[in-house]
Design an enzyme around this catalytic site. Structure first.
Site, short mmCIF file in Angstrom:
data_model
loop_
_atom_site.label_atom_id
_atom_site.label_comp_id
_atom_site.label_asym_id
_atom_site.label_seq_id
_atom_site.Cartn_x
_atom_site.Cartn_y
_atom_site.Cartn_z
CE1 TYR A 180 0.73 0.45 4.25
CE2 TYR A 180 -0.13 -1.58 4.41
CZ TYR A 180 0.46 -0.86 4.88
OH TYR A 180 0.77 -1.59 6.18
CG HIS A 187 5.41 1.89 2.32
ND1 HIS A 187 4.26 2.31 2.43
CD2 HIS A 187 6.25 2.08 2.84
CE1 HIS A 187 3.44 1.82 3.49
NE2 HIS A 187 5.15 2.16 4.64
#
Ligand SMILES: *[C@@H]1O[C@H](CO)[C@@H](O)[C@H](O)[C@H]1NC(C)=O
Ligand SMILES: *[C@@H]1O[C@H](CO)[C@@H](O)[C@H](O)[C@H]1NC(C)=O
Ligand SMILES: *[C@@H]1O[C@H](CO)[C@@H](O)[C@H](O)[C@H]1NC(C)=O
Ligand SMILES: *[C@@H]1O[C@H](CO)[C@@H](O)[C@H](O)[C@H]1NC(C)=O
Length: 331
Positions: free
Chosen positions: A257, A307
């Site tokens: 995410y 990430h």
């Protein structure tokens, strides 16, 4: 002076006064007038979507990359009205931190808006608005940058996670209008700052209610602050639907995410007219650390696994290349 001459002078004077008044009214009272724009936008274009010199939403029909991604109709902040999540969104959101026994989402949202305000904010883009925003990341490249004054001159100043300002004002500024955080990264705020909560699970919404009232939620997957100093009239919730839109449209599903930095940048791109970005990326020696930490190893946070820092950086750089945002790279 003959009578006719005097009349002519008077008539000229009258004309001049009328014209000046007209010009004044035309220029300064009517924001849709050409002169108004010419005066305030300092650019000859009369069809600007905002009143700043450059607008994020400036339509460049040739820019397929931007137009394909940018969608102003997804609201960045949650209200009661937009809080219902589609099955898809809810599943994706629940998967982020794999919450095992979530409470009833709509009941939690209901409780939430009994504690915090339910308002549609910032969706007022138009030719008369010029909202300038500084998105201040936490990179060590801010050290010695002297950006403080520039940052503080923005309308909105968006910071994130643990970011302190005390002792770093010259480089990072002193004002904060929006502080983006989640329960595990929370910090106390002052009364004038909007707390922007990024929820990753239903418990995070319960946490903010609790942290502002009874203090009963003390643990998520790690111990969290059970109380937070913040103005509950200024608490905003990052909309999970927008969260997913950022992940899919802008990151094309890269990483697990988006990082808080990227989420904050996207918030700004959707609610501001002009976006200036500070403190993103490595410092001049290629080191990744926080501006308030001296220990480079302690702050090594680039590859956290969740990430895709490189992809996020590429998108950020592309936005800068296309003059949608301005990047200040510090030192
Ligand atoms: C923008 O988002 C809205 C709401 O989610 C959606 O209905 C619409 O199809 C999107 N538009 C584009 C061009 O993707
Ligand atoms: C959540 O609560 C609402 C209202 O109390 C109820 O209508 C709904 O069925 C509940 N949802 C689930 C998944 O239990
Ligand atoms: C904080 O701001 C609110 C209004 O948003 C006000 O009612 C309250 O008194 C303020 N508290 C402090 C400590 O200044
Ligand atoms: C980022 O951009 C560079 C240069 O265009 C490219 O080589 C690299 O593969 C890109 N990285 C990602 C993760 O897309």
């Amino acid at each position: 002076m003959t009578l006719t001459k005097r009349r002519r002078t008077l008539a000229l004077l009258f004309c001049a006064v009328t014209f000046t008044t007209f010009l004044f009214n035309y220029t300064f009272r009517d924001p849709s007038s050409y002169l108004y724009k010419y005066t305030f936008r300092l650019s000859a274009s009369s069809k600007g979507p905002c009143a700043c010199r450059h607008c994020v939403t400036e339509r460049d029909e040739d820019d397929v990359w931007f137009t394909e991604r940018f969608n102003l109709s997804v609201h960045p902040l949650m209200t009661r009205d937009n809080s219902a999540l589609s099955d898809d969104t809810f599943k994706w959101w629940q998967w982020l931190q794999a919450e095992s026994h979530p409470a009833n989402f709509s009941e939690v949202v209901d409780e939430l808006f009994q504690v915090i305000p339910d308002e549609v904010l910032y969706m007022d883009a138009g030719p008369e608005r010029c909202r300038t925003c500084a998105v201040v990341g936490n990179s060590g490249n801010l050290k010695g940058s002297q950006y403080g004054g520039l940052i503080d001159s923005s309308h909105f100043i968006i910071r994130m996670n643990q970011a302190p300002t005390a002792g770093f004002e010259e480089d990072v500024g002193a004002r904060t209008t929006h502080h983006v955080l989640y329960p595990e990264s929370a910090t106390d705020l002052d009364n004038a700052t909007n707390l922007v909560l990024v929820p990753f699970k239903t418990l995070d919404l319960q946490w903010i209610v609790s942290a502002l009232t009874t203090g009963t939620v003390k643990y998520t997957y790690v111990p969290v602050m059970n109380r937070i100093k913040a103005n509950k009239d200024k608490v905003l919730i990052y909309n999970p639907t927008f969260f997913k839109y950022v992940y899919e449209s802008w990151l094309e599903g890269h990483g697990r995410y988006p990082s808080t930095g990227f989420l904050s940048l996207m918030l700004a791109v959707h609610i501001c007219d002009e976006v200036n970005v500070f403190g993103f990326g490595a410092d001049q020696d290629g080191n990744w650390h926080h501006y308030w930490e001296d220990n480079l190893l302690a702050g090594a946070f680039r590859h956290t696994g969740v990430h895709d820092g490189d992809f996020e950086y590429n998108v950020t750089q592309l936005l800068a290349d296309k003059q949608k945002i301005r990047m200040f790279k510090g030192r």
